[in-house]
Design a protein around this motif. Sequence first.
Motif, PDB file in Angstrom:
ATOM      1  N   ALA A   1       0.820  -1.231   0.000  1.00 28.63           N
ATOM      2  CA  ALA A   1       0.000   0.000   0.000  1.00 28.63           C
ATOM      3  C   ALA A   1       0.844   1.266   0.000  1.00 28.63           C
ATOM      4  O   ALA A   1       0.498   2.243   0.660  1.00 28.63           O
TER       5      ALA A   1
ATOM      6  N   HIS B   1       1.564   3.143  -4.805  1.00 30.39           N
ATOM      7  CA  HIS B   1       0.643   4.049  -5.517  1.00 30.39           C
ATOM      8  C   HIS B   1       0.842   5.508  -5.113  1.00 30.39           C
ATOM      9  O   HIS B   1       0.257   6.399  -5.706  1.00 30.39           O
ATOM     10  N   TRP B   2       1.636   5.744  -4.076  1.00 29.88           N
ATOM     11  CA  TRP B   2       1.989   7.128  -3.709  1.00 29.88           C
ATOM     12  C   TRP B   2       3.243   7.585  -4.450  1.00 29.88           C
ATOM     13  O   TRP B   2       3.695   8.718  -4.255  1.00 29.88           O
TER      14      TRP B   2
ATOM     15  N   GLY C   1      -2.483  -0.058  -4.907  1.00 25.93           N
ATOM     16  CA  GLY C   1      -3.748   0.213  -5.567  1.00 25.93           C
ATOM     17  C   GLY C   1      -3.594  -0.002  -7.063  1.00 25.93           C
ATOM     18  O   GLY C   1      -2.609   0.464  -7.650  1.00 25.93           O
TER      19      GLY C   1
ATOM     20  N   ASN D   1      -8.917   1.623  -8.647  1.00 22.88           N
ATOM     21  CA  ASN D   1      -8.936   1.737  -7.194  1.00 22.88           C
ATOM     22  C   ASN D   1      -9.670   3.010  -6.763  1.00 22.88           C
ATOM     23  O   ASN D   1      -9.427   4.081  -7.320  1.00 22.88           O
ATOM     24  N   VAL D   2     -10.514   2.861  -5.793  1.00 27.71           N
ATOM     25  CA  VAL D   2     -11.344   3.951  -5.227  1.00 27.71           C
ATOM     26  C   VAL D   2     -11.893   4.888  -6.322  1.00 27.71           C
ATOM     27  O   VAL D   2     -11.985   6.108  -6.127  1.00 27.71           O
TER      28      VAL D   2
ATOM     29  N   TRP E   1      -2.056   9.994  -6.709  1.00 26.41           N
ATOM     30  CA  TRP E   1      -2.011   8.530  -6.802  1.00 26.41           C
ATOM     31  C   TRP E   1      -1.707   8.016  -8.195  1.00 26.41           C
ATOM     32  O   TRP E   1      -2.078   8.613  -9.196  1.00 26.41           O
TER      33      TRP E   1
ATOM     34  N   PHE F   1      -2.431   4.430  -9.989  1.00 29.95           N
ATOM     35  CA  PHE F   1      -3.097   3.131  -9.901  1.00 29.95           C
ATOM     36  C   PHE F   1      -3.010   2.446 -11.264  1.00 29.95           C
ATOM     37  O   PHE F   1      -3.931   2.554 -12.099  1.00 29.95           O
TER      38      PHE F   1
ATOM     39  N   TRP G   1     -11.785   8.807   6.232  1.00 32.69           N
ATOM     40  CA  TRP G   1     -10.871   8.238   5.231  1.00 32.69           C
ATOM     41  C   TRP G   1     -10.328   9.358   4.351  1.00 32.69           C
ATOM     42  O   TRP G   1      -9.135   9.409   4.049  1.00 32.69           O
TER      43      TRP G   1
ATOM     44  N   PHE H   1      -6.430  10.118   3.786  1.00 33.95           N
ATOM     45  CA  PHE H   1      -5.769   9.753   2.526  1.00 33.95           C
ATOM     46  C   PHE H   1      -5.847  10.826   1.435  1.00 33.95           C
ATOM     47  O   PHE H   1      -5.049  10.797   0.511  1.00 33.95           O
TER      48      PHE H   1
ATOM     49  N   TYR I   1     -11.947  -0.481  -3.067  1.00 32.64           N
ATOM     50  CA  TYR I   1     -10.525  -0.758  -3.304  1.00 32.64           C
ATOM     51  C   TYR I   1     -10.344  -1.819  -4.404  1.00 32.64           C
ATOM     52  O   TYR I   1     -11.122  -2.776  -4.501  1.00 32.64           O
TER      53      TYR I   1
ATOM     54  N   ARG J   1      -6.844  -3.950  -5.717  1.00 30.58           N
ATOM     55  CA  ARG J   1      -5.406  -4.124  -5.448  1.00 30.58           C
ATOM     56  C   ARG J   1      -4.696  -4.742  -6.649  1.00 30.58           C
ATOM     57  O   ARG J   1      -5.261  -5.599  -7.331  1.00 30.58           O
TER      58      ARG J   1
HETATM   59  C1  BEZ Z   1      -5.098   2.397  -1.152  1.00 26.94           C
HETATM   60  O1  BEZ Z   1      -4.297   1.946  -0.338  1.00 26.94           O
HETATM   61  O2  BEZ Z   1      -5.730   1.719  -1.930  1.00 26.94           O
HETATM   62  C2  BEZ Z   1      -5.286   3.835  -1.223  1.00 26.94           C
HETATM   63  C3  BEZ Z   1      -4.473   4.679  -0.552  1.00 26.94           C
HETATM   64  C4  BEZ Z   1      -4.643   6.001  -0.685  1.00 26.94           C
HETATM   65  C5  BEZ Z   1      -5.629   6.493  -1.467  1.00 26.94           C
HETATM   66  C6  BEZ Z   1      -6.428   5.653  -2.144  1.00 26.94           C
HETATM   67  C7  BEZ Z   1      -6.278   4.312  -2.004  1.00 26.94           C
END
Ligand code: BEZ
Length: 265
Positions: free
Chosen positions: A114, A117-118, A144, A148-149, A173, A175, A211, A215, A254, A256
């Motif tokens: 985790a 993705h940063w 991610g 993702n999200v 991010w 992804f 959240w 994040f 999410y 992954r």
């Molecule tokens: C994640 O771990 O999937 C995530 C982290 C930060 C923002 C969005 C998703």
Amino acid sequence: MPPVPHRIPDLVQPASIAAQHWDPERYRRNASFVPELGRDVLAWLAPAPGERILDLGCGDGALTVVLAQICAVLGVDQSADQVAAARRRGLEALVVDGAQLGFDNEFDAVFSNAALHWMRDADAVIAGVWRSLKPGGRFVAEMGGAGNVAAVIAALERALRRRGIDPLPANPWYFPSPEEYRAKLVQRGFAVERMQLLPRPTLLPGPLGDWLDTFAESFLALVPGEGRQAVKAEVEDALRERLFDATRGWTADYVRLRFAAVKAA
Ligand code: BEZ
């Protein structure tokens, strides 16, 4: 009377983007599911006694301690506060930018949960991981992945655009799809042994607004003061039907991306 046309405001480019700030206490409160759910990928890593492993983006070390019970492990993270929290657990940890790893043939494996993705400069990260590994070393990670999200991001972006703010520059991010990340690994010379994209709806420990605080700081920072509460409420309203259940609470959408790759011996 003819309907009044709805005016869409011109989007304003933010002057500067706030960096994500990691508060170990807030992270523990709102995100302890992250290391908990990351335990699955440890099975792919299969750490062995006698190995030395680099935990890339170790955060507060909640998962690093599990590795440390099996083998030698160094945690690195860009957040000094998270590294301090990892050290308070008795771990060896350093403040390091994941795109500038300076290790040379030192590790049997690089693990990451985790965090990738940063790190938007994925090529620089992969090149640094490659240099850090001994020949035959493993790169095993979960991050991610594409999609993702996606619902959360779409609602957040809509709320910002409605205020005339361009959200795109604030998105921190990366992804990737399996195809995209695989191509980057192969390009650097890794053999990809396993890769999976897994939708994993994730139950949150509290409101979606918490959240977002934890994040999505760089998005919320685009909105002055009181407006942030309104943005969070608007995102929750937009997603309540899809992501909220009265008995279970909020679930984030999410997805992954998990992989295991090897640096040829
Ligand atoms: C994640 O771990 O999937 C995530 C982290 C930060 C923002 C969005 C998703």
